[in-house]
Scaffold this motif. Structure first.
Motif, short mmCIF file in Angstrom:
data_model
loop_
_atom_site.label_atom_id
_atom_site.label_comp_id
_atom_site.label_asym_id
_atom_site.label_seq_id
_atom_site.Cartn_x
_atom_site.Cartn_y
_atom_site.Cartn_z
N GLY A 1 8.60 11.90 3.51
CA GLY A 1 8.27 11.94 2.09
C GLY A 1 6.86 11.53 1.77
O GLY A 1 6.47 11.52 0.59
N ARG A 2 6.07 11.20 2.80
CA ARG A 2 4.68 10.80 2.54
C ARG A 2 3.74 11.81 3.19
O ARG A 2 3.85 12.10 4.37
CB ARG A 2 4.40 9.41 3.12
N SER A 3 2.83 12.33 2.41
CA SER A 3 1.85 13.28 2.94
C SER A 3 0.60 12.54 3.36
O SER A 3 0.22 11.53 2.78
CB SER A 3 1.51 14.33 1.87
N ASN B 1 0.83 -1.20 0.00
CA ASN B 1 0.00 0.00 0.00
C ASN B 1 0.87 1.26 0.00
O ASN B 1 2.10 1.19 -0.04
CB ASN B 1 -0.95 -0.02 1.20
N ASP B 2 0.21 2.42 0.05
CA ASP B 2 0.95 3.68 -0.04
C ASP B 2 1.99 3.80 1.07
O ASP B 2 3.13 4.23 0.83
CB ASP B 2 -0.02 4.87 0.03
N ARG B 3 1.61 3.45 2.29
CA ARG B 3 2.54 3.58 3.42
C ARG B 3 3.72 2.63 3.25
O ARG B 3 4.87 3.03 3.47
CB ARG B 3 1.82 3.31 4.74
N ARG C 1 4.97 1.44 0.51
CA ARG C 1 5.85 1.91 -0.56
C ARG C 1 6.68 3.10 -0.10
O ARG C 1 7.87 3.22 -0.44
CB ARG C 1 5.02 2.28 -1.80
N ALA C 2 6.07 3.98 0.70
CA ALA C 2 6.81 5.13 1.21
C ALA C 2 7.91 4.70 2.18
O ALA C 2 9.02 5.25 2.17
CB ALA C 2 5.85 6.11 1.88
N VAL D 1 5.86 8.85 7.96
CA VAL D 1 6.91 8.35 7.08
C VAL D 1 7.47 9.51 6.29
O VAL D 1 6.71 10.26 5.66
CB VAL D 1 6.36 7.26 6.12
#
Length: 227
Positions: free
Chosen positions: A224-226, A142-144, A146-147, A222
């Protein structure tokens, strides 16, 4: 029975015996079976009290004799250069890398240390392989996730990354005693004499595990993750 028929029978028996002998040779073991992979655990049990673990492994160090494999667990993540300084007097076998992000669970990367090259070069090559492994995870999950993988890749790509949380080394009892008393070393757990690297199942005590060997929190931001 005629001589010709007897010759055929004898030839058949010889062929049958030869076939049986060849099959027997093929099925004979070529040597002792390989040791079972992952049969020797190094590291605390899940949920184990940290103080109890440290006391337990100190009492289990082997008697003086041949060098053994041992898991050296640091009190803080270190650069590859620092890790070598702290473990001087032993030979590195496997490096355990983990990028430190506050309240974010990151992956443990286990990389073998090449024995035929200078230790500093071998350990830096292991760091680069850990960075490559993180790159492979950037597109998965998921997004997290990958970040997190992207942050791990970015950190491990730098030679000065304080990312070594443990080293499996080979050393004799005096060397392990010296390690146990050295600043920066939190715990040293030795494998039984004669243990091969393939037999190890390594789960080190992590710097952030202070009271118990429990899973760490995973609710921090994390980089770099918004969102």
């Amino acid at each position: 029975m005629t001589r010709g028929r007897l010759g055929v029978v004898v030839a058949c028996v010889v062929v049958a015996l030869g076939t049986a002998w060849y099959a027997g040779v093929q099925s004979m073991p070529s040597g002792p079976p390989p040791p079972p992979a992952g049969s020797v655990r190094l590291g605390p049990d899940p949920g184990e009290d940290v103080a109890a673990y440290r006391a337990r492994i100190a009492a289990e160090l082997p008697p003086p004799g041949p060098a053994v494999l041992a898991l050296v667990q640091f009190d803080a993540a270190r650069t590859t250069a620092d890790a070598l300084v702290v473990t001087a007097g032993t030979a590195p076998v496997t490096a355990v890398f983990q990028v430190q992000l506050p309240r974010v669970q990151t992956a443990l990367a286990f990389e073998d240390v090449e024995p035929q090259v200078p230790a500093a070069t071998a350990l830096d090559s292991a760091r680069q392989r850990a960075a490559t492994a993180a790159s492979a995870r950037v597109g998965a999950g998921n997004d997290r996730q990958r970040a997190v993988a992207a942050a791990e890749r970015a950190a491990l790509a730098g030679a000065g990354c304080p990312c070594v949380v443990a080293l499996v080394v080979r050393g004799d009892r005096p060397a392990l005693d010296a390690l146990s008393a050295r600043p920066g070393v939190r715990a040293v757990q030795a494998a039984p004499p004669g243990t091969a690297p393939v037999e190890l199942a390594v789960s080190p005590l992590l710097p952030a595990q202070t009271g118990r060997a429990d899973p760490l929190p995973d609710d921090g931001p994390v980089p770099g993750r918004s969102g």
